[in-house]
Design a protein around this motif. Structure first.
Motif, PDB file in Angstrom:
ATOM      1  N   UNK A 194       0.849  -1.197   0.000  1.00 16.27           N
ATOM      2  CA  UNK A 194       0.000   0.000   0.000  1.00 16.27           C
ATOM      3  C   UNK A 194       0.879   1.238   0.000  1.00 16.27           C
ATOM      4  N   UNK A 195       0.630   2.144  -0.941  1.00 21.31           N
ATOM      5  CA  UNK A 195       1.387   3.399  -1.040  1.00 21.31           C
ATOM      6  C   UNK A 195       0.437   4.568  -0.856  1.00 21.31           C
ATOM      7  N   UNK A 196       0.850   5.543  -0.052  1.00 17.31           N
ATOM      8  CA  UNK A 196       0.052   6.742   0.227  1.00 17.31           C
ATOM      9  C   UNK A 196       0.840   7.973  -0.219  1.00 17.31           C
ATOM     10  N   UNK A 197       0.806   8.303  -1.507  1.00 17.94           N
ATOM     11  CA  UNK A 197       1.671   9.386  -2.014  1.00 17.94           C
ATOM     12  C   UNK A 197       1.307  10.773  -1.494  1.00 17.94           C
ATOM     13  N   UNK A 198       0.051  10.971  -1.041  1.00 17.59           N
ATOM     14  CA  UNK A 198      -0.365  12.295  -0.552  1.00 17.59           C
ATOM     15  C   UNK A 198      -0.334  12.378   0.970  1.00 17.59           C
ATOM     16  N   UNK A 199       0.301  11.425   1.635  1.00 17.08           N
ATOM     17  CA  UNK A 199       0.231  11.306   3.089  1.00 17.08           C
ATOM     18  C   UNK A 199       0.651  12.585   3.804  1.00 17.08           C
ATOM     19  N   UNK A 200       1.689  13.247   3.337  1.00 19.92           N
ATOM     20  CA  UNK A 200       2.226  14.421   4.031  1.00 19.92           C
ATOM     21  C   UNK A 200       1.698  15.750   3.485  1.00 19.92           C
ATOM     22  N   UNK A 201       0.699  15.698   2.617  1.00 21.45           N
ATOM     23  CA  UNK A 201       0.096  16.935   2.113  1.00 21.45           C
ATOM     24  C   UNK A 201      -0.883  17.490   3.140  1.00 21.45           C
ATOM     25  N   UNK A 202      -0.713  18.735   3.602  1.00 24.04           N
ATOM     26  CA  UNK A 202      -1.704  19.342   4.493  1.00 24.04           C
ATOM     27  C   UNK A 202      -2.923  19.817   3.701  1.00 24.04           C
ATOM     28  N   UNK A 203      -4.019  19.995   4.408  1.00 27.35           N
ATOM     29  CA  UNK A 203      -5.261  20.382   3.722  1.00 27.35           C
ATOM     30  C   UNK A 203      -5.129  21.663   2.900  1.00 27.35           C
ATOM     31  N   UNK A 204      -4.478  22.732   3.388  1.00 32.03           N
ATOM     32  CA  UNK A 204      -4.380  23.942   2.547  1.00 32.03           C
ATOM     33  C   UNK A 204      -3.713  23.677   1.199  1.00 32.03           C
ATOM     34  N   UNK A 205      -2.694  22.823   1.185  1.00 35.76           N
ATOM     35  CA  UNK A 205      -2.015  22.515  -0.076  1.00 35.76           C
ATOM     36  C   UNK A 205      -2.927  21.725  -0.999  1.00 35.76           C
ATOM     37  N   UNK A 206      -3.724  20.811  -0.433  1.00 40.22           N
ATOM     38  CA  UNK A 206      -4.670  20.039  -1.244  1.00 40.22           C
ATOM     39  C   UNK A 206      -5.706  20.973  -1.862  1.00 40.22           C
ATOM     40  N   UNK A 207      -6.185  21.918  -1.061  1.00 36.16           N
ATOM     41  CA  UNK A 207      -7.205  22.842  -1.570  1.00 36.16           C
ATOM     42  C   UNK A 207      -6.637  23.750  -2.653  1.00 36.16           C
ATOM     43  N   UNK A 208      -5.387  24.194  -2.481  1.00 36.00           N
ATOM     44  CA  UNK A 208      -4.757  25.011  -3.511  1.00 36.00           C
ATOM     45  C   UNK A 208      -4.642  24.223  -4.813  1.00 36.00           C
ATOM     46  N   UNK A 209      -4.202  22.971  -4.697  1.00 35.14           N
ATOM     47  CA  UNK A 209      -4.102  22.128  -5.889  1.00 35.14           C
ATOM     48  C   UNK A 209      -5.482  21.946  -6.523  1.00 35.14           C
ATOM     49  N   UNK A 210      -6.501  21.746  -5.691  1.00 32.07           N
ATOM     50  CA  UNK A 210      -7.854  21.529  -6.193  1.00 32.07           C
ATOM     51  C   UNK A 210      -8.392  22.746  -6.938  1.00 32.07           C
ATOM     52  N   UNK A 211      -8.036  23.946  -6.479  1.00 33.06           N
ATOM     53  CA  UNK A 211      -8.510  25.157  -7.158  1.00 33.06           C
ATOM     54  C   UNK A 211      -7.986  25.232  -8.585  1.00 33.06           C
ATOM     55  N   UNK A 212      -6.837  24.622  -8.846  1.00 30.81           N
ATOM     56  CA  UNK A 212      -6.289  24.592 -10.203  1.00 30.81           C
ATOM     57  C   UNK A 212      -6.881  23.464 -11.043  1.00 30.81           C
ATOM     58  N   UNK A 213      -7.728  22.614 -10.424  1.00 28.69           N
ATOM     59  CA  UNK A 213      -8.370  21.503 -11.132  1.00 28.69           C
ATOM     60  C   UNK A 213      -9.859  21.480 -10.780  1.00 28.69           C
ATOM     61  N   UNK A 214     -10.589  22.569 -11.074  1.00 28.48           N
ATOM     62  CA  UNK A 214     -11.983  22.679 -10.626  1.00 28.48           C
ATOM     63  C   UNK A 214     -12.905  21.612 -11.211  1.00 28.48           C
ATOM     64  N   UNK A 215     -12.589  21.102 -12.401  1.00 28.32           N
ATOM     65  CA  UNK A 215     -13.447  20.089 -13.017  1.00 28.32           C
ATOM     66  C   UNK A 215     -13.366  18.751 -12.292  1.00 28.32           C
TER      67      UNK A 215
END
Length: 344
Positions: A194-215
């Motif tokens: 089992x690999x968790x590549x986003x394990x160390x991403x904090x929520x603000x960074x995830x949300x910033x990334x998500x804003x660049x991928x709204x679809x």
């Protein structure tokens, strides 16, 4: 430099050592981010042809598609497929799976998590998260079986599988202690890491990334579909989750009142609570008397799938539960409306 570029290209396992690379996509933000991280690594390693994505569909319990101001916003299952395709995986290498059981005529029919809860007599708890095991991990694992059977014969050794998930440390204390790579199964047919590549991403960074991928962002995260304000639920996938926070549950009760009422039927019949501290019945009462965060949109839940869910659940409630009800009845409930802070 953007926040997520700091987290984006981290090290991981040797992808060339796996026969099957299997991301499990929930349809939420962490799911989309994980697919992006994985496909970037798979392209660098030259093993995109080994990637096959999977979505464990919870049927009517998933956040459904909605229409708002003339625009159709996809549900969880459709969004998981879009997330898979967005980063280069062909549609025929994405598989949607769901738990089934024999129907009255012998053919297989969907068996929802709420039906299982009604039959079991208890809601999931920490230490007994049968929801994740039975409705998600087990059905995906079974979907690998044909590939494992054929490939292990051809290779003459166990098939090496990399299960890729979107868990992150700041989601819970349990996940904070997780390691990014571990072996979760090993037998004569398969070895699963089992690999968790986003394990160390904090929520603000995830949300910033998500804003660049709204679809690729589900509508339930926002106050209304398309608002882009992250003022909706903090999580996606199962609408009324036993492990969700109070605000998410109140929003779900307001957005899906018919589903909440069906959960309340299960609580009343079985004597268990959705959570040890809050019952769905109390949440519905609180929504009526004290109010909730504005739902923004209300799902009608008037389709054939939902009607079938109601029939399945009510049929199970006519039978004795598999677990004695007194084992489920020890609760530590809190009165929501005493010094109510439910809007926080």
């Amino acid at each position: 430099m953007s926040t997520y570029s700091v987290h984006g290209r981290t090290g991981g396992p040797d992808l060339t050592s796996y026969d099957l690379i299997a991301p499990q996509l929930s349809g939420g933000n962490d799911s989309a981010l994980t697919m992006w991280l994985l496909m970037d690594a798979a392209q660098a390693a030259g093993v995109v042809d080994r990637v096959r994505s999977f979505h464990a569909c919870l049927g009517p319990l998933d956040w459904p598609p909605v229409t708002h101001q003339g625009t159709v916003w996809p549900g969880v299952a459709e969004l998981a497929a879009l997330q898979s395709a967005a980063f280069g995986l062909p549609a025929d290498r994405h598989t949607q799976v769901t738990r089934t059981l024999p129907g009255p005529d012998g053919t297989r029919m969907p068996h929802s998590l709420l039906t299982e809860i009604a039959a079991y007599g208890r809601f999931p708890r920490m230490g007994s998260k049968f929801c994740t095991k039975a409705a998600k991990e087990s059905v995906v694992s079974m979907a690998w079986t044909p590939y494992v059977t054929a490939t292990s014969r051809e290779l003459g050794r166990p098939v090496r599988i990399l299960k890729v998930q979107g868990h992150r440390r700041d989601e819970s204390r349990r996940r904070a202690a997780m390691t990014p790579l571990r072996t979760v199964q090993a037998n004569s047919a398969r070895i699963v890491d089992e690999w968790l590549p986003a394990l160390d991403w904090p929520r603000p960074a995830v949300r910033e990334w998500s804003q660049d991928h709204p679809d690729l962002r589900h509508w339930t995260y926002d106050s209304v579909p398309g608002a882009g304000d992250f003022q909706g639920t903090s999580r996606c996938s199962c609408s009324l989750c036993s492990f969700a926070g109070l605000r998410d549950l109140l929003l779900a009760v307001a957005r899906r009142p018919r589903l909440a009422a069906l959960y309340a039927e299960v609580e009343t019949a079985r004597g268990d609570r959705l959570r040890p501290d809050w019952s769905i019945t109390d949440l519905i009462r609180h929504a009526t008397t004290c109010g909730t965060p504005e739902p923004g949109i209300i799902c009608p839940d008037d389709g054939e799938d939902f009607t079938a869910l109601e029939t399945q659940v009510r049929t199970q409630l006519t039978q004795p539960p598999r677990k004695p009800v007194d084992l489920a009845g020890h609760q530590t409930g809190r009165t929501l409306c005493d010094g109510c802070h439910a809007r926080a």
